[in-house]
Structure formats: structure tokens, C-alpha cells
Enzyme design. Sequence first.
Site, PDB file in Angstrom:
ATOM      1  CD  GLU A  98      14.187  11.735 -34.092  1.00 46.47           C
ATOM      2  OE1 GLU A  98      14.110  10.616 -33.529  1.00 46.47           O
ATOM      3  OE2 GLU A  98      15.220  12.177 -34.610  1.00 46.47           O
ATOM      4  CG  ASP A 102      18.570  19.820 -29.676  1.00 49.08           C
ATOM      5  OD1 ASP A 102      18.132  20.738 -28.993  1.00 49.08           O
ATOM      6  OD2 ASP A 102      19.757  19.457 -29.633  1.00 49.08           O
ATOM      7  CG  PHE A 151      20.735  15.909 -22.050  1.00 48.67           C
ATOM      8  CD1 PHE A 151      21.100  16.171 -23.364  1.00 48.67           C
ATOM      9  CD2 PHE A 151      20.615  14.588 -21.639  1.00 48.67           C
ATOM     10  CE1 PHE A 151      21.351  15.128 -24.253  1.00 48.67           C
ATOM     11  CE2 PHE A 151      20.867  13.548 -22.524  1.00 48.67           C
ATOM     12  CZ  PHE A 151      21.236  13.810 -23.829  1.00 48.67           C
ATOM     13  CB  VAL A 152      14.761  15.245 -21.176  1.00 50.18           C
ATOM     14  CG1 VAL A 152      14.402  16.585 -20.574  1.00 50.18           C
ATOM     15  CG2 VAL A 152      14.571  15.268 -22.691  1.00 50.18           C
ATOM     16  CG  ASP A 158      20.869   7.658 -25.487  1.00 48.14           C
ATOM     17  OD1 ASP A 158      20.262   8.421 -26.258  1.00 48.14           O
ATOM     18  OD2 ASP A 158      22.076   7.385 -25.614  1.00 48.14           O
ATOM     19  NE  ARG A 164      19.006   3.992 -26.260  1.00 45.58           N
ATOM     20  CZ  ARG A 164      19.142   5.058 -27.052  1.00 45.58           C
ATOM     21  NH1 ARG A 164      18.142   5.905 -27.195  1.00 45.58           N
ATOM     22  NH2 ARG A 164      20.264   5.286 -27.698  1.00 45.58           N
TER      23      ARG A 164
HETATM   24  P1  IMP Z   1      18.739  17.639 -33.875  1.00 43.91           P
HETATM   25  O1  IMP Z   1      19.304  17.090 -35.153  1.00 43.91           O
HETATM   26  O2  IMP Z   1      19.622  18.697 -33.291  1.00 43.91           O
HETATM   27  O3  IMP Z   1      17.303  18.083 -33.967  1.00 43.91           O
HETATM   28  O4  IMP Z   1      18.906  16.474 -32.823  1.00 43.91           O
HETATM   29  C1  IMP Z   1      17.954  15.558 -32.525  1.00 43.91           C
HETATM   30  C2  IMP Z   1      18.610  14.385 -31.826  1.00 43.91           C
HETATM   31  O5  IMP Z   1      19.460  14.795 -30.746  1.00 43.91           O
HETATM   32  C3  IMP Z   1      17.558  13.506 -31.188  1.00 43.91           C
HETATM   33  O6  IMP Z   1      17.128  12.523 -32.085  1.00 43.91           O
HETATM   34  C4  IMP Z   1      18.287  12.936 -30.000  1.00 43.91           C
HETATM   35  O7  IMP Z   1      18.956  11.749 -30.376  1.00 43.91           O
HETATM   36  C5  IMP Z   1      19.314  13.958 -29.614  1.00 43.91           C
HETATM   37  N1  IMP Z   1      18.897  14.777 -28.450  1.00 43.91           N
HETATM   38  C6  IMP Z   1      18.691  16.115 -28.445  1.00 43.91           C
HETATM   39  N2  IMP Z   1      18.325  16.548 -27.226  1.00 43.91           N
HETATM   40  C7  IMP Z   1      18.300  15.455 -26.422  1.00 43.91           C
HETATM   41  C8  IMP Z   1      17.976  15.268 -25.024  1.00 43.91           C
HETATM   42  O8  IMP Z   1      17.637  16.177 -24.251  1.00 43.91           O
HETATM   43  N3  IMP Z   1      18.054  13.983 -24.565  1.00 43.91           N
HETATM   44  C9  IMP Z   1      18.417  12.938 -25.360  1.00 43.91           C
HETATM   45  N4  IMP Z   1      18.711  13.067 -26.674  1.00 43.91           N
HETATM   46  C10 IMP Z   1      18.670  14.334 -27.202  1.00 43.91           C
HETATM   47 MG    MG Z   2      17.326  10.354 -32.030  1.00 40.01          MG
END
Ligand code: IMP
Ligand code: MG
Length: 179
Positions: A98, A102, A151-152, A158, A164
Site C-alpha cells: 500500500e 493514514d 499532503f504528499v 496523487d 502520480r
Molecule cells: P486511510 O484509510 O485513512 O489509512 O487512507 C489511506 C488512503 O488515503 C491512501 O491509500 C491514499 O489513497 C489516501 N491518502 C492519505 N494521505 C494521502 C496523501 O498525503 N497523499 C495522497 N493520498 C493520501
Molecule cells: Mg490508496
Amino acid sequence: MHPDLQKILLTQDQIRARVSEVAGQVDRALSGKRPLAIGILKGSIIFYADFIRCLTMPLELDFMAVSSYGSGSTSSGKLKIKKDLDTDIKGRDVIVIEDIIDSGFTLACLKKLLNERGAASVTIVTLLDKHERRTEDISPDYNCFEIPDEFVVGYGLDYNEEYRSLPYIGILKRSVYEK
Ligand code: IMP
Ligand code: MG
């Protein structure tokens, strides 16, 4: 550097060195197995391609596309599967690859699902971990970089499907997403 970026967080060289270091650890831990490497589309594709080329055991590849609803504001969040695996994972050792963890919602749901389907083992590998943002009780088994709550984009990640293909990871300027 791309003009929409505030700064480069991880260079190509830093990413290359760390990805091969972590892949080496996974390679040793799963040696003798025939794992299924599951890439989570689309954010992980570049990491996935670099990572699997460092593994030396026989390997099968598969992909899933998922999106999460309800993380944060709703307590009973759900994972929506947009593209499912082609492979039956019963009794298989799987490696989930993955881009970023986050809140942890996506990986927590995914791990539960793969266990319910009868995987022999589930190893979670992430490129990035925004540890401060975690709300779910989950941590990756292997993580390449812990990053701050910014945010990266780049190296697969993306914003609105852009950036990307940048070969490095950078912090997006706030003006890009706050306008
Ligand atoms: P989670 O379910 O909150 O852990 O979210 C994970 C998903 O959020 C990742 O697979 C990304 O698609 C997206 N995401 C979270 N932070 C970022 C970021 O800084 N840049 C780009 N996508 C992010
Ligand atoms: Mg993702």
C-alpha cells in the site's frame, strides 16, 4: 521540482535505498514461501513495481482497488471494493503493498477481509506512514518512511489523479487544494 510542490520530502535516491532495504527484510522473513503480492491500486503501483523486484522467492501478483467510506465522521465505515482479486487466497501467504497508511481505516478493513477469506498470513507493507493521523488500531508490519501530517504526492500518490508519475515524493502546496 514541480511548481505545485512546497518541497521535496523524499528524493529518488532516498526512496530507492529504503525500498530495497525493507524489501530485503520481507524477502528474508518470507523465504521459502510462495506469496501473493497484492498491490492496492492505484497509489501503490510504482512502489509495488520497485518492491517486488527486490524479492527473490517465487511470487504471484494480484491487485485490488478499494475506496473507504465513513472513516472519521461515521463510526460504521465501510470499505468499497472497486476491483477484487482474481486469486483465491485460502491458505496463501499474502503481502499487501500500500502507498500510505493514514487513519488506518483502509488497511484495517482489508486485513480483516483477507483473514476472513482464509489467508495463511497477511503481511502489510506501506511506503509511507502518517502515524499522527491514526484512528484505527493497526500498524503496518513494514513501513519505509514515517512522514509528518502533510499532503504528499508523487511516486504513485496523487491529488485528483495528478502527480502520480513524479519520481520523488513532495509536499503539495496548500494553495493547490485550498483554492
Ligand atoms: P486511510 O484509510 O485513512 O489509512 O487512507 C489511506 C488512503 O488515503 C491512501 O491509500 C491514499 O489513497 C489516501 N491518502 C492519505 N494521505 C494521502 C496523501 O498525503 N497523499 C495522497 N493520498 C493520501
Ligand atoms: Mg490508496
